[in-house]
Write a protein that holds these residues in place. Sequence first.
Motif, short mmCIF file in Angstrom:
data_model
loop_
_atom_site.label_atom_id
_atom_site.label_comp_id
_atom_site.label_asym_id
_atom_site.label_seq_id
_atom_site.Cartn_x
_atom_site.Cartn_y
_atom_site.Cartn_z
N GLU A 140 -12.08 117.46 34.54
CA GLU A 140 -11.74 116.65 35.51
C GLU A 140 -10.47 117.14 35.98
O GLU A 140 -9.45 117.48 35.06
CB GLU A 140 -11.65 115.24 35.10
CG GLU A 140 -12.79 114.62 34.73
CD GLU A 140 -13.78 114.09 36.00
OE1 GLU A 140 -13.20 114.05 37.12
OE2 GLU A 140 -14.84 113.80 35.84
N ALA A 141 -10.23 117.41 37.37
CA ALA A 141 -8.98 117.87 37.71
C ALA A 141 -8.45 117.60 39.03
O ALA A 141 -9.08 116.95 39.75
CB ALA A 141 -9.03 119.87 37.97
N GLU A 142 -7.20 117.74 39.32
CA GLU A 142 -6.44 117.04 40.41
C GLU A 142 -7.11 117.95 41.51
O GLU A 142 -7.47 119.10 41.38
CB GLU A 142 -5.01 117.44 40.48
CG GLU A 142 -4.33 116.85 39.34
CD GLU A 142 -2.91 117.07 39.02
OE1 GLU A 142 -2.41 118.15 39.44
OE2 GLU A 142 -2.33 116.48 38.22
N ASP A 143 -7.03 117.50 42.78
CA ASP A 143 -7.35 118.04 44.08
C ASP A 143 -7.08 119.45 44.35
O ASP A 143 -7.98 120.05 45.07
CB ASP A 143 -7.22 117.00 44.98
CG ASP A 143 -8.26 115.62 45.23
OD1 ASP A 143 -9.36 115.93 44.61
OD2 ASP A 143 -7.79 114.89 45.94
N GLY A 170 -3.36 121.22 36.02
CA GLY A 170 -3.81 120.03 36.97
C GLY A 170 -5.10 119.70 36.22
O GLY A 170 -5.71 118.61 36.87
N MET A 227 -9.57 113.77 42.95
CA MET A 227 -9.97 114.22 41.78
C MET A 227 -11.33 115.11 42.03
O MET A 227 -12.11 114.65 42.72
CB MET A 227 -10.23 113.17 40.87
CG MET A 227 -10.47 113.46 39.46
SD MET A 227 -9.09 114.04 38.34
CE MET A 227 -7.83 112.62 38.56
N THR A 240 -6.95 117.00 34.17
CA THR A 240 -6.49 115.78 33.63
C THR A 240 -7.27 115.31 32.62
O THR A 240 -6.94 114.64 31.80
CB THR A 240 -6.81 114.73 34.78
OG1 THR A 240 -7.99 114.65 35.39
CG2 THR A 240 -5.29 115.09 35.81
N PHE A 246 -6.43 121.86 42.13
CA PHE A 246 -6.66 122.69 41.01
C PHE A 246 -7.30 123.84 41.22
O PHE A 246 -8.23 124.04 42.32
CB PHE A 246 -7.53 121.86 39.62
CG PHE A 246 -7.77 122.82 38.90
CD1 PHE A 246 -6.96 123.11 38.00
CD2 PHE A 246 -9.29 123.30 38.86
CE1 PHE A 246 -7.70 123.83 36.93
CE2 PHE A 246 -9.42 124.13 37.64
CZ PHE A 246 -8.80 124.57 36.76
#
Length: 115
Positions: free
Chosen positions: A59-62, A41, A1, A43, A64
């Motif tokens: 906050e984003a996925e790895d 992506g 994250m 979140t 992103f």
Amino acid sequence: MRRFVLLLDLKDDPELIAAYRRWHAPGGPPAAVVASIRASGITDMEIHICGERLVMLVEAEDGFSFAAKAAADAADPEVMAWEAMMDRFQKALPWAKPGEKWTPAERIFALAEQP
């Protein structure tokens, strides 16, 4: 994250600021805009305001990528219509790069890193 912090100013006009707040209330952004945020992506996203200054927490996925999100947004007429409307309220920070809307902030302190 991954976490990102971005800043942007609003135009100094109480009516525009009030309208901007209304557009960002629950149910304000079009469904297509919310869907594009989630599909990219991201979140979680929050926007905070203090006077004319906005702070966006993302906050984003790895995996992103802002570049990939921008490319997807450019191909979506509903997202582009939203962005064009938001331009009426927003102004870049004085030190923003040319064409930059939301300016990334640099983290200079983290409590977890302190002895």
